[in-house]
Design a protein around this motif. Structure first.
Motif, short mmCIF file in Angstrom:
data_model
loop_
_atom_site.label_atom_id
_atom_site.label_comp_id
_atom_site.label_asym_id
_atom_site.label_seq_id
_atom_site.Cartn_x
_atom_site.Cartn_y
_atom_site.Cartn_z
N HIS A 89 -7.18 10.71 13.46
CA HIS A 89 -6.27 9.81 12.73
C HIS A 89 -6.02 8.54 13.55
O HIS A 89 -6.19 7.42 13.06
CB HIS A 89 -4.97 10.58 12.52
CG HIS A 89 -3.98 9.98 11.56
ND1 HIS A 89 -4.33 9.56 10.31
CD2 HIS A 89 -2.64 9.78 11.67
CE1 HIS A 89 -3.23 9.11 9.69
NE2 HIS A 89 -2.19 9.23 10.50
N HIS A 128 6.45 9.95 6.29
CA HIS A 128 5.39 9.97 7.30
C HIS A 128 5.98 9.99 8.69
O HIS A 128 5.57 10.78 9.55
CB HIS A 128 4.45 8.78 7.12
CG HIS A 128 3.40 8.70 8.19
ND1 HIS A 128 3.59 8.01 9.36
CD2 HIS A 128 2.18 9.26 8.29
CE1 HIS A 128 2.51 8.14 10.12
NE2 HIS A 128 1.63 8.89 9.49
N GLN A 169 -10.73 9.90 3.17
CA GLN A 169 -9.32 9.81 3.52
C GLN A 169 -8.48 10.73 2.63
O GLN A 169 -7.63 11.48 3.11
CB GLN A 169 -8.88 8.36 3.30
CG GLN A 169 -8.05 7.82 4.42
CD GLN A 169 -7.72 6.36 4.17
OE1 GLN A 169 -8.32 5.70 3.32
NE2 GLN A 169 -6.77 5.85 4.92
N ARG A 216 0.82 -1.20 0.00
CA ARG A 216 0.00 0.00 0.00
C ARG A 216 0.85 1.26 0.00
O ARG A 216 0.50 2.25 -0.64
CB ARG A 216 -0.89 -0.02 1.23
CG ARG A 216 -1.88 1.13 1.35
CD ARG A 216 -2.83 0.76 2.46
NE ARG A 216 -3.68 1.81 2.94
CZ ARG A 216 -4.91 2.05 2.49
NH1 ARG A 216 -5.37 1.35 1.48
NH2 ARG A 216 -5.67 2.96 3.05
N HIS A 217 1.96 1.24 0.74
CA HIS A 217 2.75 2.47 0.87
C HIS A 217 4.18 2.26 0.38
O HIS A 217 4.83 1.29 0.76
CB HIS A 217 2.79 2.93 2.32
CG HIS A 217 1.44 3.22 2.88
ND1 HIS A 217 0.65 4.22 2.38
CD2 HIS A 217 0.73 2.65 3.87
CE1 HIS A 217 -0.49 4.26 3.06
NE2 HIS A 217 -0.46 3.30 3.96
N HIS A 219 2.04 8.97 -6.60
CA HIS A 219 1.23 9.00 -5.38
C HIS A 219 0.41 10.28 -5.29
O HIS A 219 -0.72 10.28 -4.81
CB HIS A 219 2.16 8.85 -4.17
CG HIS A 219 1.45 8.79 -2.86
ND1 HIS A 219 0.44 7.89 -2.61
CD2 HIS A 219 1.60 9.50 -1.71
CE1 HIS A 219 0.00 8.06 -1.37
NE2 HIS A 219 0.68 9.03 -0.81
N TYR A 260 -6.87 4.74 -1.17
CA TYR A 260 -7.55 5.52 -0.14
C TYR A 260 -8.99 5.78 -0.55
O TYR A 260 -9.29 5.94 -1.73
CB TYR A 260 -6.88 6.89 0.02
CG TYR A 260 -5.53 6.88 0.70
CD1 TYR A 260 -5.20 5.93 1.67
CD2 TYR A 260 -4.58 7.85 0.39
CE1 TYR A 260 -3.96 5.96 2.29
CE2 TYR A 260 -3.35 7.89 1.01
CZ TYR A 260 -3.04 6.92 1.96
OH TYR A 260 -1.83 6.96 2.57
N TRP A 304 8.53 14.29 0.59
CA TRP A 304 7.26 13.64 0.25
C TRP A 304 6.71 14.18 -1.06
O TRP A 304 6.28 13.43 -1.93
CB TRP A 304 6.25 13.86 1.39
CG TRP A 304 4.90 13.28 1.09
CD1 TRP A 304 4.48 12.00 1.33
CD2 TRP A 304 3.80 13.95 0.44
NE1 TRP A 304 3.20 11.82 0.89
CE2 TRP A 304 2.76 12.99 0.34
CE3 TRP A 304 3.61 15.22 -0.05
CZ2 TRP A 304 1.52 13.30 -0.24
CZ3 TRP A 304 2.38 15.53 -0.63
CH2 TRP A 304 1.36 14.57 -0.72
#
Ligand code: HEM
Lengths: 254, 273
Positions: free
Chosen positions: B242, B18, B181, B9-10, B145, B177, B136
């Protein structure tokens, strides 16, 4: 649910202990000191690159809505200062010494006869408050021009009349320093007038520094003399200013 | 619940950045409250009114019928916050004004009063936040992304249904997402965090010389300081939601995804994509 509870407990414990994680980082021998030093160096470099010689914002008469709040020393009591004060600062001489070709000794009248600058600017204190006032004085650059700094000179150090700290080891008079880039900046003044009146004692009479692109503690009050030097290592505890020796940033542009 | 496949997913960049901003924001918050304590009142305009009143928020200690109380003022309304704000923990009874603490020791870095150390910590982690957010942005633009995160028209159309699902605690575990989200993350990444950085920069007299227009945009230095505080509150609210969402959606799976990248999706038919 069990996992969730454990996770919550862990997160709470982390948050609650967070406050004490860096309690030791204030000590002079802390491993964090060099890290803070590096980050402050980066900030200084980035700001210098970004700002160049841009001017601090200036305001109008209508923006002056209150007196200038005095902070730090407001009433020096050394014998030397009291004698000058009682004479209305007529015997005051600003001495410019150190790495200069022509050491100077200037009276307030000498300074007032030079071209001056008036600016309405915002004073930002490290604590977080701001105050707008009108300042008039002699640009430091003009004084330096007369004194003719040597090539080796890198900093202007301000020695002050006010005793900032009394301890067992004696009295510590306020001291501050700026680099020559700031010293030559057109808004950097040796101010002798505030809000159209002679500079009050609470705000630094007879002479104080205005350094509009940095915080209030850089703007030395009660200036005794200015020394040009190539190093700050010999001043105080070696960090270049009274407050820098007490953990604050030497470069106070933020 | 039948399990679907494990998916990535990431990306590494998403996970590293993050944790970069999460750790930075933790220290920024606690050192920020330390800095706030040095002058615990917020004002509107360029300057702080001493001879006139332009305060919108303040925390202090006041004597009420001979007894010291912690008083918090919001838009002129006072609240007794003794024990939490103004007067707390080690604050000694009978202390002089100026010796009180606005935010308690448990919420500041360091725990004792030190503006100098608070500032050093704040500016160190401000670099941490700026660097992780910039990294990021660059990596997310390169690996696609950013395009995925940006809420599309169809996301907006699906938003009410997604909101309704969240209200019923129905969470979907797909590789992408959901609309709510995306919108929340976009708000945090493109509004709140840049807003935090820009209002923070406006508190710097050096930066004011470089970009006086930004100071004007925010309505003056003291307004910028007030906004800096407000956005902080917004981020704290986001943080609480969150964490709550992670706990509700399955903390092990969620945490694994933001640490290792791998995420267990719902079985086919479980999510309505
Ligand atoms: C300090 C404040 C925090 C902020 C501002 C924040 C912000 C964000 C943002 C913007 C994303 C989306 C990232 C992207 O897709 O590029 C995200 C994802 C995520 N965060 Fe955080 N975060 C914080 C703290 C935390 C903490 C402490 C945890 C865990 C305990 C956590 C767990 C997660 C997880 C699991 C995801 C992925 C969610 C998913 O895949 O659906 N975050 N966070």
């Amino acid at each position: 649910m069990n996992d969730r509870r454990k996770f919550l407990l862990g997160a709470t414990a982390f948050a609650l202990s967070g406050c004490e994680i860096l309690d030791g980082a204030g000590k002079p021998d802390s491993l964090f000191r060099p890290v803070f030093g590096a980050s402050e160096g980066l900030t200084h470099l980035a700001q210098r690159g970004l700002i160049g010689d841009a001017l601090a914002p200036e305001y109008t008469e209508a923006d002056i809505r209150q007196g200038q709040r005095p902070n730090g020393s407001t009433n020096p009591e050394t014998a030397e200062y009291l004698a000058l004060r009682d004479g209305g600062f007529r015997d005051y001489r600003l001495r410019v010494t150190g790495l200069v070709d022509r050491p100077l000794s200037l009276s307030l009248a000498d300074l007032r006869q030079m071209p001056d600058r008036t600016q309405i600017t915002r004073h930002d204190c490290v604590e977080g408050w701001s105050c707008i006032a009108k300042w008039r004085g002699t640009p430091l650059g003009l004084v330096l021009e007369q004194a003719m700094p040597r090539l080796a000179a890198r900093y202007a150090v301000f020695h002050c009349f006010d005793v900032a700290e009394r301890s067992l080891s004696g009295e510590v008079a306020y001291y501050e320093s700026i680099d020559l880039m700031d010293a030559w900046h057109p808004q950097t003044l040796l101010a002798w007038e505030m809000n159209n009146k002679a500079l009050p004692i609470a705000n630094g009479a007879p002479l104080r520094l205005r350094l509009e692109r940095q915080l209030g503690y850089k703007m030395a009050k009660y200036i005794h003399s200015i020394e040009l030097t190539d190093t700050l290592g010999l001043l105080g505890q070696g960090q270049g200013s009274y407050w820098a020796d007490r953990g604050y940033q030497w470069y106070a542009g933020i | 619940m039948p399990k679907g496949p494990l998916v990535r997913r990431h990306s590494l960049a998403t996970r590293l950045t993050h944790w970069g901003w999460a750790i930075s924001l933790f220290f920024l918050l606690l050192s920020g409250l330390q800095i706030f304590n040095a002058f615990p009142s917020l004002h509107i305009g360029q300057e702080s009114g001493f001879d006139y009143d332009n305060a919108v928020f303040s925390i202090g200690a006041e004597q009420v019928q001979g007894e010291w109380r912690g008083i918090t003022r919001v838009f002129g309304q006072s609240f007794d916050t003794t024990g939490y704000l103004g007067l707390s923990g080690e604050s000694i009874p009978g202390l002089k004004p100026g010796e009180f603490r606005a935010f308690p020791a448990a919420l500041t870095v360091p725990s004792y009063q030190s503006l100098a150390l608070g500032r050093s910590v704040h500016f160190l982690f401000a670099w941490g936040l700026v660097i992780s957010l910039a990294a990021w942005l660059i990596f997310s633009a390169l690996n696609g992304h950013l395009r995925h995160l940006w809420p599309s028209l169809s996301d907006l159309r699906r938003l009410p249904a997604d909101l309704w699902d969240h209200l019923r605690f129905r969470f979907h575990h797909s590789v992408k997402y959901g609309p709510l989200q995306k919108l929340t993350y976009a708000l945090v990444l493109f509004v709140a965090l840049p807003g935090m950085i820009l209002t923070g920069l406006c508190l710097s007299p050096g930066f004011n010389a470089a970009a006086p227009w930004l100071l004007d945009l925010f309505g003056g230095r003291q307004t910028a300081r007030t906004l800096h505080f407000l956005i902080m509150l917004g981020l704290v609210v986001f943080f609480i939601i969150h964490i709550a969402m992670i706990l509700l959606a399955g903390p092990i799976n969620e945490l694994r995804s933001i640490v290792t990248g791998w995420y267990r999706t719902d079985a086919k038919g479980e999510h309505h994509e």
